[in-house]
Design a protein around this motif. Sequence first.
Motif, PDB file in Angstrom:
ATOM      1  N   ILE A 229      35.009  -6.491  -4.813  1.00  0.00           N
ATOM      2  CA  ILE A 229      36.012  -6.093  -5.549  1.00  0.00           C
ATOM      3  C   ILE A 229      36.398  -4.812  -4.420  1.00  0.00           C
ATOM      4  O   ILE A 229      37.882  -4.825  -4.197  1.00  0.00           O
ATOM      5  N   SER A 230      35.593  -4.191  -3.893  1.00  0.00           N
ATOM      6  CA  SER A 230      36.432  -3.210  -2.776  1.00  0.00           C
ATOM      7  C   SER A 230      36.823  -3.870  -1.589  1.00  0.00           C
ATOM      8  O   SER A 230      37.746  -3.314  -1.104  1.00  0.00           O
ATOM      9  N   ILE A 231      36.533  -4.821  -1.325  1.00  0.00           N
ATOM     10  CA  ILE A 231      36.977  -5.680  -0.089  1.00  0.00           C
ATOM     11  C   ILE A 231      38.334  -6.363  -0.356  1.00  0.00           C
ATOM     12  O   ILE A 231      39.418  -6.293   0.034  1.00  0.00           O
TER      13      ILE A 231
ATOM     14  N   HIS B  99      32.238   4.784  -3.116  1.00  0.00           N
ATOM     15  CA  HIS B  99      31.353   6.037  -3.000  1.00  0.00           C
ATOM     16  C   HIS B  99      30.482   6.056  -4.361  1.00  0.00           C
ATOM     17  O   HIS B  99      29.523   6.759  -3.919  1.00  0.00           O
ATOM     18  N   SER B 100      30.509   5.083  -5.093  1.00  0.00           N
ATOM     19  CA  SER B 100      29.538   5.298  -6.532  1.00  0.00           C
ATOM     20  C   SER B 100      29.081   3.962  -6.846  1.00  0.00           C
ATOM     21  O   SER B 100      27.874   3.989  -6.751  1.00  0.00           O
ATOM     22  N   VAL B 101      29.943   2.900  -7.195  1.00  0.00           N
ATOM     23  CA  VAL B 101      29.249   1.824  -7.745  1.00  0.00           C
ATOM     24  C   VAL B 101      28.670   0.902  -6.693  1.00  0.00           C
ATOM     25  O   VAL B 101      27.583   0.423  -6.972  1.00  0.00           O
ATOM     26  N   VAL B 102      29.363   0.687  -5.444  1.00  0.00           N
ATOM     27  CA  VAL B 102      28.722  -0.057  -4.351  1.00  0.00           C
ATOM     28  C   VAL B 102      27.312   0.300  -3.686  1.00  0.00           C
ATOM     29  O   VAL B 102      26.353  -0.473  -3.830  1.00  0.00           O
TER      30      VAL B 102
ATOM     31  N   LEU C 211      25.498  -8.225  -8.946  1.00  0.00           N
ATOM     32  CA  LEU C 211      25.344  -6.977  -8.177  1.00  0.00           C
ATOM     33  C   LEU C 211      26.167  -6.931  -6.860  1.00  0.00           C
ATOM     34  O   LEU C 211      26.447  -5.985  -6.232  1.00  0.00           O
ATOM     35  N   THR C 212      26.540  -8.250  -6.416  1.00  0.00           N
ATOM     36  CA  THR C 212      27.508  -8.477  -5.206  1.00  0.00           C
ATOM     37  C   THR C 212      28.852  -8.107  -5.707  1.00  0.00           C
ATOM     38  O   THR C 212      29.739  -8.063  -4.638  1.00  0.00           O
ATOM     39  N   LEU C 213      29.354  -8.032  -7.062  1.00  0.00           N
ATOM     40  CA  LEU C 213      30.687  -8.128  -7.511  1.00  0.00           C
ATOM     41  C   LEU C 213      31.459  -6.977  -7.142  1.00  0.00           C
ATOM     42  O   LEU C 213      32.464  -6.811  -6.636  1.00  0.00           O
TER      43      LEU C 213
ATOM     44  N   ARG D 118      24.021  -1.868  -4.247  1.00  0.00           N
ATOM     45  CA  ARG D 118      23.229  -2.180  -3.103  1.00  0.00           C
ATOM     46  C   ARG D 118      21.687  -1.791  -3.385  1.00  0.00           C
ATOM     47  O   ARG D 118      20.688  -2.543  -2.920  1.00  0.00           O
ATOM     48  N   GLY D 119      21.522  -0.505  -3.783  1.00  0.00           N
ATOM     49  CA  GLY D 119      20.223  -0.045  -4.076  1.00  0.00           C
ATOM     50  C   GLY D 119      19.349  -0.781  -5.097  1.00  0.00           C
ATOM     51  O   GLY D 119      18.281  -1.266  -4.763  1.00  0.00           O
ATOM     52  N   ARG D 120      20.078  -1.192  -6.176  1.00  0.00           N
ATOM     53  CA  ARG D 120      19.474  -2.165  -7.103  1.00  0.00           C
ATOM     54  C   ARG D 120      19.381  -3.533  -6.658  1.00  0.00           C
ATOM     55  O   ARG D 120      18.083  -4.262  -6.900  1.00  0.00           O
ATOM     56  N   LEU D 121      20.197  -4.100  -5.631  1.00  0.00           N
ATOM     57  CA  LEU D 121      19.906  -5.504  -4.963  1.00  0.00           C
ATOM     58  C   LEU D 121      18.877  -5.370  -4.169  1.00  0.00           C
ATOM     59  O   LEU D 121      18.112  -6.272  -4.114  1.00  0.00           O
TER      60      LEU D 121
END
Length: 382
Positions: free
Chosen positions: A61-63, A119-122, A55-57, A126-129
């Motif tokens: 990746i965005s960073i 905008h979508s995956v992160v 879930l942190t992946l 985060r919500g699931r985490l």
Amino acid sequence: MPRIDRYILSQFLTLFGFFALVLVSVYWINRAVSLFENLISDGQTALVVLEFTALTLPLVISIVLPIAAFAASAYGTNRLASESELVAMQAAGISPWRLARPVLAFGVMVGVMVAVLVHSVVPMARGRLADRQAEISQNVTAQFLRAGAFQYPVTGVTLYISKVADDGRLLYFFLEDARDPNNQTTYTATEALVVRTDDGPRLVMMQGMVQNLRQTGGRQSLSVTRFGELAYDLDTLLDGGSSRNRDLRAYSTSQLMRADAELLAATGSTADKARAEAHQRLAKPFQSPVAALLGFAMLLIGGYSRFGVWKQVIWAVVALILVQFLGTAAESQVAQNATRWPLIYLPPLVGAAICATILWVAAKPRRLRKGAAAAPAAGDGS
């Protein structure tokens, strides 16, 4: 797309895939080790650790993607220069502005990837985490409820349960909260239940008594309250009243831009902070084309040298660090005052201005050198 653009773009994309894989692996492993230590110490299984690291992946990746774009463009340009391909292109009359076109296309492609993530995956991850962390915290709280032994979940709190019935009832429950020496509270109950709610676990005590010993001005007073049923926040007893507000970053960008009262109440935030978080997401994809152009443009200045372009690479790294520093400073200012969110767009604009200036210098190297040589000559003649 012309063949030369496709060739440069394919070179950069291949290198980008390599650098992205390496950087994501290093960054992710570093995050996974810290998560592994924290979760295993709490008694969680390897599957939970794997789920949390997965879930942190998306955030990792965005960073990493803008940095990978910079590394790919700098390394790719260096290889084109060392193999004299870049010199041949420039000798054929292709200007630096024309050569920058496939690099800009490459940066935009990476920026689109970053946009999809932020905008979508992160937010979804985060919500699931956040939901899984809430579930884990409730399980960790429940593990303290063992029968037949005095337990000390935190300093100053003593817990004892005589027996746990088959239906989950805690029989002959005792809890003393002495974290504040001047205000000690003791709870006793014939039976109690742990009830899970959306706001965290609640302890429901039945047929019991609350004794409060308060010391003020050197005098002690004892108050006793009997109850038939009493509900209490178990997180308040064990964790000192930790906040359970939902993470603002778990919401979509559109929700943040039009933050309503329900969202603000759930997060405990303000409309300005929600808007600032949305603009941070909107500005983040622009880092990728700026980073790619910085890695390319800096290596065009200086011309061909048998010693390579390591000086230009250093200047490119310095320019990237400057842009990243401005980004960090802007985020710090916005964190202090959310109404300053326009500062978030300053670092990409500064980076774009640096790239345009360098390309302008690279497009006119001979004229600049002639002007610099003519100035001393004129001084000698005078």
